[in-house]
Motif scaffolding. Structure first.
Motif, mmCIF file in Angstrom:
data_model
loop_
_atom_site.group_PDB
_atom_site.id
_atom_site.type_symbol
_atom_site.label_atom_id
_atom_site.label_comp_id
_atom_site.label_asym_id
_atom_site.label_seq_id
_atom_site.Cartn_x
_atom_site.Cartn_y
_atom_site.Cartn_z
ATOM 1 N N LYS A 387 45.322 54.517 33.272
ATOM 2 C CA LYS A 387 45.406 53.599 34.093
ATOM 3 C C LYS A 387 43.547 53.230 34.892
ATOM 4 C CE LYS A 387 49.054 52.712 35.481
ATOM 5 N NZ LYS A 387 50.142 52.595 37.220
ATOM 6 N N GLU A 388 43.248 54.450 35.574
ATOM 7 C CA GLU A 388 41.784 54.012 36.132
ATOM 8 C C GLU A 388 40.732 53.649 34.670
ATOM 9 O OE1 GLU A 388 41.687 53.398 38.884
ATOM 10 O OE2 GLU A 388 43.876 55.033 39.439
ATOM 11 N N LEU A 389 41.600 53.979 33.885
ATOM 12 C CA LEU A 389 40.151 53.559 32.501
ATOM 13 C C LEU A 389 40.163 52.460 31.852
ATOM 14 C CD1 LEU A 389 37.838 55.751 31.432
ATOM 15 C CD2 LEU A 389 39.467 55.696 29.331
ATOM 16 N N ILE A 390 41.539 51.711 32.204
ATOM 17 C CA ILE A 390 41.600 50.572 31.897
ATOM 18 C C ILE A 390 41.095 49.982 32.721
ATOM 19 C CG2 ILE A 390 44.040 49.079 31.798
ATOM 20 C CD1 ILE A 390 45.696 50.713 29.783
ATOM 21 N N LEU A 391 41.166 50.015 34.119
ATOM 22 C CA LEU A 391 40.925 48.941 35.396
ATOM 23 C C LEU A 391 39.652 49.077 35.096
ATOM 24 C CD1 LEU A 391 43.750 49.723 37.655
ATOM 25 C CD2 LEU A 391 42.998 47.481 36.730
ATOM 26 N N GLU A 392 39.062 50.387 35.137
ATOM 27 C CA GLU A 392 37.053 50.420 34.774
ATOM 28 C C GLU A 392 36.631 49.162 33.233
ATOM 29 O OE1 GLU A 392 35.707 53.682 34.902
ATOM 30 O OE2 GLU A 392 33.511 53.039 34.141
ATOM 31 N N VAL A 393 37.904 48.811 32.848
ATOM 32 C CA VAL A 393 37.393 48.702 31.426
ATOM 33 C C VAL A 393 37.200 47.172 31.950
ATOM 34 C CG1 VAL A 393 37.606 47.720 29.274
ATOM 35 C CG2 VAL A 393 37.028 50.056 29.431
ATOM 36 N N GLY A 394 38.522 46.544 32.528
ATOM 37 C CA GLY A 394 38.675 45.076 32.584
ATOM 38 C C GLY A 394 37.935 44.674 33.451
ATOM 39 N N LEU A 395 37.713 45.701 34.417
ATOM 40 C CA LEU A 395 36.273 45.509 35.153
ATOM 41 C C LEU A 395 35.158 45.011 35.104
ATOM 42 C CD1 LEU A 395 35.861 44.168 38.776
ATOM 43 C CD2 LEU A 395 34.741 46.700 39.243
ATOM 44 N N GLU A 396 34.664 45.322 34.022
ATOM 45 C CA GLU A 396 33.623 45.043 32.385
ATOM 46 C C GLU A 396 34.192 43.703 32.021
ATOM 47 O OE1 GLU A 396 32.592 48.142 31.216
ATOM 48 O OE2 GLU A 396 32.021 49.359 33.256
ATOM 49 N N GLY A 397 34.963 43.957 31.190
ATOM 50 C CA GLY A 397 35.273 43.163 30.056
ATOM 51 C C GLY A 397 36.334 41.425 30.316
ATOM 52 N N SER A 398 36.568 42.031 31.407
ATOM 53 C CA SER A 398 37.502 40.396 31.884
ATOM 54 C C SER A 398 37.119 40.255 32.609
ATOM 55 C CB SER A 398 38.889 41.173 32.173
ATOM 56 O OG SER A 398 39.573 41.471 32.838
ATOM 57 N N PRO A 399 38.040 38.626 32.790
ATOM 58 C CA PRO A 399 37.528 37.360 33.934
ATOM 59 C C PRO A 399 38.503 38.613 35.317
ATOM 60 C CG PRO A 399 38.601 36.031 32.182
ATOM 61 C CD PRO A 399 38.802 38.472 31.982
ATOM 62 N N LEU A 400 37.693 38.094 36.494
ATOM 63 C CA LEU A 400 37.895 38.739 37.863
ATOM 64 C C LEU A 400 39.169 38.368 38.262
ATOM 65 C CD1 LEU A 400 36.596 40.490 40.115
ATOM 66 C CD2 LEU A 400 36.295 38.396 41.458
ATOM 67 N N TRP A 401 39.991 37.175 38.066
ATOM 68 C CA TRP A 401 41.279 37.133 38.175
ATOM 69 C C TRP A 401 42.435 37.703 37.738
ATOM 70 C CZ3 TRP A 401 44.207 35.468 34.221
ATOM 71 C CH2 TRP A 401 43.585 34.976 33.077
ATOM 72 N N ALA A 402 41.613 38.417 36.134
ATOM 73 C CA ALA A 402 42.692 39.032 35.586
ATOM 74 C C ALA A 402 42.428 40.304 36.089
ATOM 75 C CB ALA A 402 43.150 39.342 34.348
ATOM 76 N N TYR A 403 41.693 40.706 36.264
ATOM 77 C CA TYR A 403 41.491 41.380 37.245
ATOM 78 C C TYR A 403 42.388 42.561 38.145
ATOM 79 C CZ TYR A 403 39.211 46.049 39.349
ATOM 80 O OH TYR A 403 39.250 46.807 40.639
ATOM 81 N N ILE A 404 42.260 41.083 39.192
ATOM 82 C CA ILE A 404 42.740 41.308 40.601
ATOM 83 C C ILE A 404 44.508 41.320 40.188
ATOM 84 C CG2 ILE A 404 43.275 40.009 42.403
ATOM 85 C CD1 ILE A 404 40.312 38.916 42.475
ATOM 86 N N LEU A 405 45.113 40.226 39.083
ATOM 87 C CA LEU A 405 45.910 40.850 39.477
ATOM 88 C C LEU A 405 46.646 41.898 38.556
ATOM 89 C CD1 LEU A 405 46.858 36.477 37.416
ATOM 90 C CD2 LEU A 405 47.840 37.677 39.353
ATOM 91 N N MET A 406 45.733 42.481 37.772
ATOM 92 C CA MET A 406 46.298 44.433 36.934
ATOM 93 C C MET A 406 46.281 44.905 38.645
ATOM 94 S SD MET A 406 47.108 43.513 34.077
ATOM 95 C CE MET A 406 47.716 44.424 33.293
ATOM 96 N N LEU A 407 45.282 44.528 39.207
ATOM 97 C CA LEU A 407 45.782 45.485 40.724
ATOM 98 C C LEU A 407 46.802 45.574 41.284
ATOM 99 C CD1 LEU A 407 42.156 45.794 42.581
ATOM 100 C CD2 LEU A 407 43.594 47.626 41.089
ATOM 101 N N ILE A 408 46.870 44.483 41.302
ATOM 102 C CA ILE A 408 49.506 44.008 42.088
ATOM 103 C C ILE A 408 49.867 44.320 41.047
ATOM 104 C CG2 ILE A 408 50.246 42.522 43.138
ATOM 105 C CD1 ILE A 408 47.757 40.189 43.348
ATOM 106 N N GLY A 409 49.559 44.676 40.387
ATOM 107 C CA GLY A 409 50.211 44.595 38.799
ATOM 108 C C GLY A 409 50.307 46.841 39.474
ATOM 109 N N ALA A 410 49.058 47.667 39.579
ATOM 110 C CA ALA A 410 49.398 48.549 40.010
ATOM 111 C C ALA A 410 50.284 48.556 40.843
ATOM 112 C CB ALA A 410 47.760 49.328 40.022
#
Lengths: 583, 103
Positions: A387-410
């Motif tokens: 899961k950390e690997l996904i979030l790390e990739v997400g921080l680099e490759g996806s918009p910031l709002w998506a990353y923050i929503l996924m953090l809330i999801g975690a």
């Protein structure tokens, strides 16, 4: 060698399926034994296949020229998924020996399970899109048959039909995309499609990309098709673990990962994939918060975790998504099977009636907590690293709002996982339930899976090597387990995610324990029970079609005069057409 | 508009598909359902031969069509045999009723 291994992996379960069915339901003991042996053999064959990973086809059967050759390509992605399907499949079959003891019609049950395992291996190994589609449909059929296994229960029948219809939408998407590829390239070979994607006109390629996204979303129960998976929980629990958590729902993720290099540059495709992942992950996490049925709660969390994988692919992390797929398959199978043993022991799925089972089922409690911690994403367990690997990739490759929503999801994941564990095993005993401990075959498969939850992240280096050396189009960089561990331990993404998890857990232990049992707020219940309104969208389509059919019924009068009028009219129409055409 | 032989076949395929879907929508009788499925399959057989002709693989189209004919005969036989059994057991062929009954 690799070619015959592939034939064995697909052929052994199918042969076993026929045998189990043929020896008849009066020999229940022989059926159990045969099913376990055949699924284990297939698992062993796929483990051996790990040594023969290759990017070229291992098997090339000539068919009629129009269909292209039937090829099987044992590359990294395919073999990883084959191993997951057959090994976890054989553990689920082993679990079934205890779970299904004394059930009627075991032949039907094991036939479907073994047929499914072989088809799943074929689906991922096939290098020909047309045959991917065939195997894809076989898995849908088996899934339907197993969800409706208890065919005396109208809920089970309805759930099966719902799953069948919704995954058929996905099947149509896959077939449409396949035919677009064939029309433009004249080939069904996946390698040709990946190599020549630029030769497909932009419009056709984007049509293909989005129809594959629909196929993947329907199969993996992603938004807006997420409604079928919770209803599929009417299946026997080993099936929920095998098909609706560890294997079939991964087919959608596999499809996206496989064709990522071809669709990467399609405008808006990646954003759409990220959106599908984020929305699925979040709304189903909310639904898991209020669920009272143990298996439904787990089903929601499956959709949510699959959402994480879809999100990772959208963000460009094919490797991260496959790594999480491996971890998730192991710990979710563990959670489901443990839930199965609890349900088997107490005879109810309602978490409000359980509670305080900790003392009575110590083994089940221990393995469930291991699975729950992995799902939460706490360090050392496999769920944490992936899961950390996904979030790390997400921080680099996806918009910031998506990353923050996924953090809330975690954070939400941590909350509902602990709520679930608490409701089942801790707190006060709310009802006097007759409990018996877990059986031996159940214990073996649970123990193996919980060892897996601790260790599968160690295979990261191996998985990475398999993918990077045999997937020429994906451009995955090589990284060893040690490097991954270092990178994750020092990445800021990890600390944000851990913070979210710890925040959620503090919230749970200060407030949530009391809230867990009390009724959740009315509006939240209403929203989650109707799947955020998507249930009514389903009903709308069903009602529309049945109303349309009803209104058409008046045209069928059954009166001879009208029928003859129709026949004569059609005759005149044809004659007129012929005359007009001849002129 | 030019009504060549190929166009007429295309209209025939569309017509058969239309009749099949129409029938599936309106009928509740199990035997009629099997019949409508047969009509749909006939549209597919015609389409296979047509596709063979258009793409220049006439032999391939015809042989696939022959295979489909064999397979769909089995479907018809099994479907009708089931209908007979259903009728004997439940005393009705009404699809909504037999899908809620248990056997």
């Amino acid at each position: 060698m690799a070619g015959s291994l592939i034939l064995l992996i697909i052929g052994i379960p199918w042969l076993g399926a026929l045998l189990v069915w043929a020896i008849g339901d009066q020999n229940a003991k022989a059926q159990h034994t045969l099913a376990v042996i055949f699924s284990l053999l297939s698992g062993i064959a796929s483990l051996i296949l790990l040594a023969f990973v290759d990017s070229r086809p291992a098997l090339n059967l000539t068919l009629a020229p129009a269909f292209g050759n039937l090829t099987f390509v044992p590359d990294g992605l395919a073999v990883t998924l084959t191993v997951i399907a057959t090994v976890i499949g054989s553990l689920a079959v082993l679990f079934s020996v205890d779970y299904m003891r004394g059930e009627a019609q075991l032949g039907r049950y094991y036939f479907m399970v073994l047929f499914f395992i072989g088809a799943m291996a074929g689906l991922v190994l096939s290098g020909n899109l047309l045959f991917t589609f065939f195997f894809w449909e076989i898995t849908a059929l088996c899934s339907y048959g197993l969800i409706s296994f208890y065919n005396d229960d109208p809920k089970a029948v309805a759930g099966g039909i719902k799953a069948l219809i919704i995954t058929q939408v996905g099947g149509v998407g896959l077939l449409a995309g396949t035919l677009i590829a064939y029309a433009n390239l004249g080939s069904f070979q996946i390698s040709d499609v990946l190599a020549n994607a630029v030769a497909i006109p932009a419009g056709a390629l984007s049509f293909m990309a989005f129809s594959f996204l629909i196929a993947a979303a329907a199969k993996s129960a992603q938004f807006p098709f997420h409604t079928w998976l919770p209803d599929a929980m009417e299946a026997p629990t080993p099936i929920s673990a095998l098909i609706h958590a560890a294997t079939m729902v991964n087919a959608g993720i596999y499809l996206l990962a496989r064709f990522y290099p071809a669709f990467e540059s399609v405008p808006n495709w990646r954003t759409a994939v990220i959106l599908v992942g984020v929305i699925s992950a979040l709304i189903t996490a909310f639904m898991a918060l209020t669920a009272t049925d143990l298996k439904r709660a787990l089903a929601y969390s499956t959709v949510s975790q699959l959402g994480y994988m879809v999100y990772a692919i959208g963000a460009g992390g094919v490797l991260a998504s496959q790594f999480h797929l491996l971890s998730h398959a192991v710990f979710k199978a563990l959670l489901f099977l443990t839930a199965g043993s609890v349900i088997h022991a107490v005879g109810t799925r309602d978490m409000r009636r359980m509670g305080g089972l900790s003392a009575k089922m110590p083994f089940a409690r221990n393995v469930f907590i291991i699975g729950a911690l992995a799902l939460t994403g706490l360090p050392i367990l496999n769920g944490f690293w992936s899961k950390e690997l996904i979030l790390e990739v997400g921080l680099e490759g996806s918009p910031l709002w998506a990353y923050i929503l996924m953090l809330i999801g975690a954070g939400l994941t941590a909350f509902y996982t602990f709520r679930m564990t608490w409701l089942v095993f801790f707190g006060t005993q709310r009802e006097e339930l007759h409990v018996h401990e877990t059986g031996m075959a159940m214990k073996i498969s649970l123990a193996l899976l919980s060892i897996g939850s601790f260790t599968t992240w160690l295979f990261f280096g191996g998985l990475n090597k398999l993918l990077s050396t045999t997937m020429p189009f994906h451009g995955i960089e090589e990284e060893s387990t040690l490097e991954m561990v270092k990178a994750i331990s020092f990445a800021p993404a990890t600390w944000f995610a851990l913070l979210a998890v710890i925040l959620a857990l503090t919230l749970f232990f200060t407030l949530g324990r009391k809230l867990a049992l009390s009724e959740s707020p009315g509006w939240l219940n209403t929203v989650t029970e109707s799947s955020f309104g998507f249930e009514s969208v389903n009903h709308f389509f069903v009602n529309m079609i049945s109303k349309f059919a009803e209104s058409l019924r008046i045209t069928q009068t059954g009166e001879l005069n009208w029928n003859i009028l129709g026949i004569i009219g059609a005759l005149f129409f044809v004659l007129a057409m012929l005359l007009w055409g001849g002129a | 508009m030019n009504f060549s032989a190929l166009n007429i076949i295309l209209i025939g395929i569309a017509g058969l598909l239309g009749v099949g879907f129409y029938g599936l929508l309106i009928t509740r009788n199990l035997i009629k359902v099997v019949m409508m499925l047969q009509i749909l399959i006939k549209a597919v057989v015609l389409a296979l031969v047509f596709a063979g002709k258009v793409s220049g693989n006439l032999g391939l189209g015809q042989s696939t069509a022959a295979t489909v004919i064999v397979a769909d005969t089995i479907v018809a036989v099994v479907g009708l045999a089931l209908a007979v059994q259903v009728r004997r057991r439940f005393g009705t062929l009404d699809v909504p009723q037999i899908s809620t009954l248990k056997g």
